[in-house]
Design a protein around this motif. Sequence first.
Motif, PDB file in Angstrom:
ATOM      1  N   ARG A  90      -8.382 -12.775  -0.169  1.00 14.58           N
ATOM      2  CA  ARG A  90      -9.384 -12.016   0.573  1.00 14.58           C
ATOM      3  C   ARG A  90     -10.771 -12.293  -0.013  1.00 14.58           C
ATOM      4  N   ASN A 117       0.801  -1.226   0.000  1.00 17.33           N
ATOM      5  CA  ASN A 117       0.000   0.000   0.000  1.00 17.33           C
ATOM      6  C   ASN A 117       0.836   1.279   0.000  1.00 17.33           C
ATOM      7  N   GLU A 168       1.680  -3.476  -5.281  1.00 19.89           N
ATOM      8  CA  GLU A 168       0.909  -2.578  -4.411  1.00 19.89           C
ATOM      9  C   GLU A 168       1.424  -1.148  -4.463  1.00 19.89           C
ATOM     10  N   THR A 176      -6.170   2.231  -7.224  1.00 23.01           N
ATOM     11  CA  THR A 176      -6.059   0.777  -7.304  1.00 23.01           C
ATOM     12  C   THR A 176      -4.584   0.412  -7.355  1.00 23.01           C
ATOM     13  N   LYS A 197      -7.213   7.820   0.599  1.00 22.92           N
ATOM     14  CA  LYS A 197      -8.081   6.791   1.182  1.00 22.92           C
ATOM     15  C   LYS A 197      -8.104   5.592   0.236  1.00 22.92           C
ATOM     16  N   LEU A 198      -7.470   4.498   0.663  1.00 21.84           N
ATOM     17  CA  LEU A 198      -7.342   3.323  -0.194  1.00 21.84           C
ATOM     18  C   LEU A 198      -8.475   2.336   0.018  1.00 21.84           C
ATOM     19  N   TYR A 199      -8.759   2.020   1.282  1.00 18.60           N
ATOM     20  CA  TYR A 199      -9.800   1.056   1.626  1.00 18.60           C
ATOM     21  C   TYR A 199     -10.614   1.593   2.796  1.00 18.60           C
ATOM     22  N   ASP A 200     -11.850   1.110   2.906  1.00 20.96           N
ATOM     23  CA  ASP A 200     -12.731   1.578   3.978  1.00 20.96           C
ATOM     24  C   ASP A 200     -12.167   1.270   5.360  1.00 20.96           C
ATOM     25  N   ASN A 201     -11.453   0.139   5.471  1.00 20.38           N
ATOM     26  CA  ASN A 201     -10.939  -0.280   6.779  1.00 20.38           C
ATOM     27  C   ASN A 201      -9.484   0.124   7.006  1.00 20.38           C
TER      28      ASN A 201
END
Length: 335
Positions: A161, A14, A57, A96, A21-25
Amino acid sequence: MPQEIRFATFNVCNLSQPGAKLYDNLAPLTPDEYAAKVLWTAQQLDQLNADVIGLQEIFSMAALRDVLAHSSRYRDATLCGFDPAPDPVTGEPRLTPQVALISRLPLAGPATAYMVFPDGATLPDGHPDLDRFARAPLHAQVVLPDERIVDVLVIHLKSKRPDYRHGDSSEGMDNSALLYAQANLRSLIRRGTEAVALRALLSAMDRDGRRPRIILGDFNDTIEAVTTTIVMGSGCAGVAGEELSGRLFDSNQIQLGRDRLRHVGYTHIHEGHYTTIDHVLVSEEFNPASPNAVGEVLDVTYLNDHLLQDKPEASDHGQVLVRMRLFDRNERHLI
């Protein structure tokens, strides 16, 4: 005189600009966290000290250029990679993960990203992006010190995942278990289809011209997994002298320096399980069992100490470093 070359694969985990903001979590990196990650990644690159490194990534090429600027060994290296294309509807940049390549060896031409699957490979109806890779493989033609050209591909196959769909509900234990199973199956189908598409690309490259080949990547599965063996291929069984043609080999398994009693290579830890899901595959030209060998794998090193340390800036993957020896063009290779 024989020459040594070094290749590595490195999932940086990452790498993005601060505030993205890459992912919600996943909380965006703060400026201080970004600075720490850039410095750690640059130091890890310097420790690898490879001639060619494939990376996964990468959310921002600008962030990767920042990493190289903080490196002592790769400031002048060639960088190949692409930022994600804008969303076709909104026109906004899409965050992405992509792959990239760093080379201290010259390239024979511009690198190519394969966005779309070759003919014959497609995901089942209902999957988004039926005909394309989630992370496009990157292909570069690297000029070796002996002036041979080697095809280098950097890849990142779909993770394990679970792939949940919008509207999935986890109400009820039985329903939750079924949705979890279905979500895992979707991930497996995508990873398997990407493996088939990659094998089709490699076979097409063989038809266009046979050259030594190296695959650097996060396969998100072990070397024995069906998806990995699909990529490795089966060769030309039954054709005399061509049994190894078209196949790829795990550099770890064919290295000269393998110590079977003390081998502790791994690149990932999940729920206490130590696995190797990052691999460097090589074509028969680097397998001493082949009459077409132009070199051999001397040894494979895993840089994984950071996986046991509490460093938030560090990657959650170990790196794989492969050291090879090129045969002199006048050297007669005996099997």
